[in-house]
Design a protein around this motif. Structure first.
Motif, mmCIF file in Angstrom:
data_model
loop_
_atom_site.group_PDB
_atom_site.id
_atom_site.type_symbol
_atom_site.label_atom_id
_atom_site.label_comp_id
_atom_site.label_asym_id
_atom_site.label_seq_id
_atom_site.Cartn_x
_atom_site.Cartn_y
_atom_site.Cartn_z
ATOM 1 N N VAL A 93 1.223 -1.236 -0.106
ATOM 2 C CA VAL A 93 0.446 0.171 0.609
ATOM 3 C C VAL A 93 0.988 1.631 0.150
ATOM 4 O O VAL A 93 1.772 1.254 0.550
ATOM 5 C CB VAL A 93 -0.819 -0.196 1.393
ATOM 6 C CG1 VAL A 93 -1.612 1.048 1.351
ATOM 7 C CG2 VAL A 93 -2.056 -1.403 1.615
ATOM 8 N N ARG A 94 0.522 1.843 -0.554
ATOM 9 C CA ARG A 94 1.522 3.309 -0.692
ATOM 10 C C ARG A 94 -0.141 4.734 -0.598
ATOM 11 O O ARG A 94 -0.383 4.421 -1.392
ATOM 12 C CB ARG A 94 1.669 3.862 -2.462
ATOM 13 C CG ARG A 94 3.291 3.518 -2.351
ATOM 14 C CD ARG A 94 3.647 2.945 -3.372
ATOM 15 N NE ARG A 94 4.899 2.669 -3.395
ATOM 16 C CZ ARG A 94 5.501 3.161 -4.916
ATOM 17 N NH1 ARG A 94 5.415 3.269 -5.874
ATOM 18 N NH2 ARG A 94 6.660 1.620 -5.230
ATOM 19 N N GLU A 95 0.498 5.097 0.755
ATOM 20 C CA GLU A 95 -1.044 6.156 0.826
ATOM 21 C C GLU A 95 -0.361 7.383 0.647
ATOM 22 O O GLU A 95 0.865 7.623 0.105
ATOM 23 C CB GLU A 95 -0.395 6.406 2.772
ATOM 24 C CG GLU A 95 -0.825 5.257 3.469
ATOM 25 C CD GLU A 95 -0.986 5.245 5.017
ATOM 26 O OE1 GLU A 95 -0.088 6.686 5.179
ATOM 27 O OE2 GLU A 95 -1.103 3.860 5.534
ATOM 28 N N ASN A 96 -1.727 8.198 0.447
ATOM 29 C CA ASN A 96 -1.422 9.154 -0.360
ATOM 30 C C ASN A 96 -0.738 9.229 -0.946
ATOM 31 O O ASN A 96 0.508 10.151 -1.885
ATOM 32 C CB ASN A 96 -0.869 10.383 1.002
ATOM 33 C CG ASN A 96 -2.231 10.317 2.154
ATOM 34 O OD1 ASN A 96 -2.788 10.728 1.727
ATOM 35 N ND2 ASN A 96 -1.659 10.622 3.171
ATOM 36 N N VAL B 175 -6.941 0.876 3.848
ATOM 37 C CA VAL B 175 -7.004 1.530 2.980
ATOM 38 C C VAL B 175 -8.522 2.702 2.338
ATOM 39 O O VAL B 175 -9.245 1.999 2.707
ATOM 40 C CB VAL B 175 -6.991 1.028 1.490
ATOM 41 C CG1 VAL B 175 -4.810 0.283 1.478
ATOM 42 C CG2 VAL B 175 -7.546 0.245 1.277
ATOM 43 N N THR B 176 -7.610 3.712 1.850
ATOM 44 C CA THR B 176 -8.494 4.450 1.997
ATOM 45 C C THR B 176 -9.054 4.744 0.362
ATOM 46 O O THR B 176 -7.656 4.433 -0.517
ATOM 47 C CB THR B 176 -8.770 5.835 2.737
ATOM 48 O OG1 THR B 176 -7.376 6.805 1.427
ATOM 49 C CG2 THR B 176 -8.319 5.726 4.121
ATOM 50 N N ASP C 218 -5.656 5.803 -1.450
ATOM 51 C CA ASP C 218 -4.179 5.275 -0.739
ATOM 52 C C ASP C 218 -3.660 4.230 -2.518
ATOM 53 O O ASP C 218 -4.722 3.701 -3.074
ATOM 54 C CB ASP C 218 -4.431 4.113 0.192
ATOM 55 C CG ASP C 218 -4.173 5.312 1.398
ATOM 56 O OD1 ASP C 218 -3.466 6.397 1.490
ATOM 57 O OD2 ASP C 218 -4.589 5.122 2.090
#
Lengths: 517, 58
Positions: free
Chosen positions: A6-9, A59-60, A63
């Protein structure tokens, strides 16, 4: 093994990520890979593909994640991540040096005099962005779909009050001031103005007008729901009024599925007072009421283009339901095609990427043959399941059920390529396809069809059989793809290329009748 | 502004969403700019709705 990161933002648009996913899937040892933003839709897909790991719980939609299933003896997660980074960096490099502001407001400051917004963010955010744009006095083309009908009505009312265009939601095609927007072809400028509620229908008509030697003043899209009772045809009416007032427009052409009765009346009232000739193709609609409104009805998209051109040239428009080629030539092609089929070859496989082109095909062929479809003519021909289907089949591959988690087949021909492999076999008699060129479309859709046809013909040749393939190419000689080469590639593969979708459909009908299907 | 006034102007386009549409506009030399868009409030619907209410009450 299954792994995920996961890579946030880190936000990227869905088409970019779907195309990268497809490239990563080609890596040796990769069984499945999905790169996406953490939306509910994408997370459902990951679950469906049985790749959901606890890292994805939080996750959002802001992300980015990469979820993959692979053979760890042949490839590892680091290599997959490196492949992703390489491709995303390549895309970034193509716009290196371009300032990309974070908001609409800052974009307006950076591009003084901006007058138009093309909007294609995910549906749940699209209405807010469109409202902001309209408030700023900007015209809007909204490609996004999944916008509520209440929001559509609110936005269109706001646009009409302000004298702005609010094309869409789900508007794929427009040509404003000669600029092709989203999915549109490069056509000559001229004196025919179009308002269209259907994307590929509008593409087909504008391309044929160009090929007939005339041009387009403005091509306004409305989105597919504009002519429903709830919206009341707000954008179609706004479009007609603009074309009536436009000195460059001499003939007006309207394209849509049949409108709701109350909307139809409003349009006919407006058209009845028009000093400019109006051609109406309400596909499958009532010709009598069009005539009563003093407008010219049509039998096909091609017929609409021919009639608009005839009216512009002060000629009497006549129904065109035949072929450009002579009857003798057509009879020869039909006999040759039907003669190639073995008695066991019984079925039609019509695989469309363009919704309106599929609609035109099923409305014509569905009258003569029982055709199963995801857009069936009658409910009893709806597809229960595709597996093991024995019967004629006509699919609109751009519908939601085929585009979940993957790009529209006009952007990525892979969906249709897979259908060629899974649903065309020794029982297939005739293949019918559309090839749509222009901005927005894949760089070589004809090449993809040609490759598929060559493969299936080679496979059938080993059984001593052949197949009949018929296509039409919606494109002009000014499109970014090479029209001439596209036609040549198809013909080299043994595909019969017709000058329009309507003629391709009619030819298929003749071949099926002659072959006794 | 009316639609017919737009017909007399050159299009200057702000693209919000799919970057490929921007790439194609640029290829045609159409004055255009691409917004580095992200979901409002980080995609948090509850927060987005609260912020939206704040904005509209201003």
């Amino acid at each position: 093994m299954i792994d995920t990161i996961v890579r946030e933002n880190a936000y990227f648009d869905s088409v970019t990520l779907m195309l990268i996913s497809r490239e990563m899937k080609k890596l040796d040892g990769v069984e499945e890979v999905l790169v996406g933003m953490g939306t509910d839709l994408n997370l459902d897909l990951v679950k469906m593909l049985e790749m959901f790991l606890p890292e994805l719980e939080k996750v959002t939609p802001n992300d980015l994640f990469i979820a993959a299933k692979f053979d760890e003896s042949r490839v590892n997660m680091d290599e997959l991540i490196a492949s992703f980074d390489e491709q995303i960096n390549k895309k970034k490099e193509s716009h290196a040096g371009d300032y990309q502001p974070p908001t609409l407001r800052s974009a307006i400051e950076y591009l003084p005099g901006a007058n138009f917004v093309v909007l294609s963010v995910p549906g749940q955010y699209a209405a807010d962005e469109a409202e902001n744009a309209l408030r700023e006095g900007l015209n809007v083309m909204m490609f996004s779909d999944n916008v509520s009908i209440e929001d559509e009505l609110k936005l269109k009312r706001m646009a009409v009050d302000k004298g702005l265009l609010m094309m869409g939601p789900d508007c794929g095609t427009a040509i404003i001031n000669g600029v092709p927007l989203c999915f549109a072809n490069v056509v000559k400028r001229g004196k025919i103005g179009v308002v269209g509620a259907s994307g590929t229908g509008t593409q087909e008509v504008t391309v044929l007008i160009d090929q007939l030697g005339e041009g387009l003043s403005q091509v306004i899209g409305t989105g597919g729901r504009d002519l429903r009772e709830e919206i009341g045809g707000l954008m179609m009416i706004q479009g007609i009024e603009a074309l009536l007032a436009d000195p460059e427009t001499h003939v007006i052409l309207l394209i849509s599925k049949p409108p709701a009765p109350s909307v139809e009346k409003k349009i006919y009232d407006l058209v009845a007072d028009s000093p400019k000739p109006v051609v109406i193709d309400f596909i499958g609609g009532n010709a009598e009421s069009v005539l009563r409104a003093g407008a010219v009805p049509c039998v096909s998209l091609e017929d609409a283009a021919k009639k608009a051109v005839a009216l512009l040239r002060k000629q009497t428009p006549v129904d065109f339901d035949g072929f450009d080629a002579s009857e003798q030539e057509i009879a020869h092609v039909v006999d040759d095609a039907a003669g190639r089929l073995a008695p066991e070859q019984k079925y039609l496989r019509a695989l469309f990427t363009g919704g309106t082109l599929a609609d035109e095909a099923i409305k014509y062929l569905g009258e003569h043959y029982p055709i199963y479809s995801n857009i069936p003519l009658t409910p009893d021909r709806a597809l229960a399941k595709l597996e093991g289907l024995a019967g004629h089949l006509c699919l609109d591959l751009g519908e939601d059920e085929f585009t979940r988690g993957r790009p529209h087949p006009m952007i990525d021909p892979m969906t249709r390529t897979e259908f060629f492999e899974s649903h065309i076999d020794e029982t297939t008699a005739v293949i019918l396809v559309d090839v749509v060129l222009g901005y927005g479309s894949h760089e070589d859709p004809a090449g993809a069809v040609a490759d598929s046809v060559i493969k299936i013909r080679e496979k059938l040749a080993s059984m001593g059989r052949d197949i009949v393939a018929v296509a039409s190419v919606t494109g002009t000689d000014k499109d970014p793809q090479d029209l001439k080469q596209s036609i040549e590639d198809l013909e080299q593969a043994g595909v019969i290329v017709m000058p329009s979708n309507a003629q391709a459909v009619r030819l298929v009908d003749r071949i099926m009748k002659t072959a006794g299907l | 502004m009316s639609v017919n006034e737009l017909f007399k102007e050159d299009l200057k386009i702000i693209n919000i969403g799919l970057e490929s549409f921007y790439t194609e506009l640029k290829a045609q030399d159409i004055p255009s700019i691409h917004v580095q868009w992200k979901p409002f409030a980080g995609g948090n619907r509850k927060m987005a709705s609260l912020l939206g209410k704040l904005k509209s009450s201003k």
